[in-house]
Each structure stands twice: as C-alpha cells, then as structure tokens.
Design an enzyme around this catalytic site. Structure first.
Site, PDB file in Angstrom:
ATOM      1  N   LYS A 168       0.830  -1.209   0.000  1.00  0.00           N
ATOM      2  CA  LYS A 168       0.000   0.000   0.000  1.00  0.00           C
ATOM      3  C   LYS A 168       0.867   1.263   0.000  1.00  0.00           C
ATOM      4  O   LYS A 168       0.632   2.189  -0.771  1.00  0.00           O
ATOM      5  CB  LYS A 168      -0.931   0.000   1.214  1.00  0.00           C
ATOM      6  CG  LYS A 168      -1.941   1.144   1.193  1.00  0.00           C
ATOM      7  CD  LYS A 168      -2.775   1.173   2.449  1.00  0.00           C
ATOM      8  CE  LYS A 168      -2.016   1.843   3.568  1.00  0.00           C
ATOM      9  NZ  LYS A 168      -2.819   2.073   4.784  1.00  0.00           N
TER      10      LYS A 168
ATOM     11  N   ASP B  99      -6.605   1.149   0.990  1.00  0.00           N
ATOM     12  CA  ASP B  99      -6.621   1.187   2.449  1.00  0.00           C
ATOM     13  C   ASP B  99      -8.023   0.790   2.915  1.00  0.00           C
ATOM     14  O   ASP B  99      -8.845   0.321   2.121  1.00  0.00           O
ATOM     15  CB  ASP B  99      -6.234   2.580   2.952  1.00  0.00           C
ATOM     16  CG  ASP B  99      -7.262   3.644   2.569  1.00  0.00           C
ATOM     17  OD1 ASP B  99      -8.191   3.342   1.784  1.00  0.00           O
ATOM     18  OD2 ASP B  99      -7.135   4.783   3.061  1.00  0.00           O
TER      19      ASP B  99
END
Length: 214
Positions: free
Chosen positions: A120, A138
């Site tokens: 991420k 997320d």
C-alpha cells in the site's frame, strides 16, 4: 455494476474535485515516503502535526539518519506505534543512502524492499510522487469498493486488482484519491452519509441511510 455506471461515478468525482491529492503534507518524494510510513494506523492530521516540526529540522535521508533513533522519536512520539516506525524510518534512510544515492526509487520492488514499506505504501508513493497509475487500497477504499459495488472483493489485494481492471483509464491516476476522500468524509464506516452523497443514485449499497447523518 456495469462500466457505464462506473464511468458516471468517476466523472462526478472529477467534476467536483478535478485535482485531488493526498492530505499528507510533503515537498519531495522523500518527505512523502516518510509521511506514508508514519501514517500506518494513524491519521493524516496526526502525521502532519509531527512532520511540521520534523521536516524543518530534518527532511533528507542524511539529516533524519543523523538524528538517531531517540532524536527521531522525540518528533514522532505523538504518532501511534512510533517506536517501530522510528526504527523503520532510520533503517530506510540508511538503505536510501547506501543503495540509492539518497534518492527515493520509483519501482515497486525497490520501494517494498525498504523497512516499513508494504504494497500500500509503495502504491501511494508510486502514484502520488511519480504519477504511476497504481491503486493503494486502504480501509476506506476497501469499504467504498465493496459498499458501492464498484469493485467488490474479499481482501485488499482482490479489490486492488479489480479496481485496476475496471476503472476507466482516464480516471486511473486520481482514482485512489477520490475513493479515499469519499470513504473518509462521506461513505464513512459506521453510518454512511447517503443523503449528501454525490453518487447516491449510482451506488448499489442496499442499506442506504435516508438522511445525511452527522
């Protein structure tokens, strides 16, 4: 959800916010990288408060590394998990100095090799600092992808891969910013604000709230 509806959703988001970006404050790829490492399980507001004090003093791999572990901790101790994050940041600075001439790399493999940098974080840096069409999923994007049915999936990687496949190319560069902001301020976790949602009529969420919830 079909592609026509997805196109309408992103068209509306773009019209409302033509140039979205991260809410983390930064002035260089390195400052962004450190801010994103610090932002894990923390708010952007909290990270910005810390980096506003840190970056005027140290905002390069060399200057942060020279602070040492305790020196860095004194700036970031208000952020959750600061002990682990401080260790990762110091090690990352050392690796950038020793292996990358103090320059933040622009490839996923090199970024993910840095301590504290997962998929991420790498995606955020690749997209925001280097303009690559990546999708940093997320909790907000995971929720929005599933709730709206833009890209349902059982885990973050599944949602990421589906988004990369179904988002029209013209929206790809800014898509993750629009989705994060939507999840952070409108399609919130506890009770989405459907009554004031820009895409309410296009969203396929079955339990929509009748009025704007505070």
């Amino acid at each position: 959800m079909n592609q026509k509806i997805r196109h309408q959703i992103f068209t509306r988001w773009r019209a409302e916010n033509p140039h979205p970006t991260t809410e983390l404050e930064y002035n260089s790829p390195f400052e962004l990288l450190i801010a994103v490492i610090l932002s894990a399980q923390a708010t952007d507001v909290g990270v910005n408060k810390a980096t506003r004090k840190l970056y005027p003093v140290a905002n390069t791999p060399e200057t942060i590394f020279s602070l040492g572990l305790d020196g860095l901790k004194s700036y970031i101790k208000t952020i959750g998990l600061y002990n682990t994050k401080a260790e990762n940041v110091i090690k990352t600075c050392q690796m950038l100095i020793e292996h990358h001439s103090s320059i933040v790399p622009d490839t996923r493999e090199a970024l993910e090799a840095l301590p504290g940098v997962g998929r991420k974080t790498a995606n955020v840096v690749l997209n925001t600092a280097f303009g690559q069409p990546t999708m940093a999923v997320d909790t907000h994007i995971f929720r929005v992808g599933n709730r709206t049915r833009i890209a349902p999936g059982k885990n973050v990687l599944e949602v990421e891969q589906k988004l990369l496949k179904v988002i029209p190319k013209e929206f790809m560069l800014d898509a993750h910013h629009w989705m994060i902001l939507h999840g952070r301020y409108v399609c919130i976790a506890r009770k989405p604000k459907c009554g004031s949602c820009l895409i309410e009529d296009l969203c396929e969420y079955k339990e929509k709230t009748e009025i704007d919830s505070e």
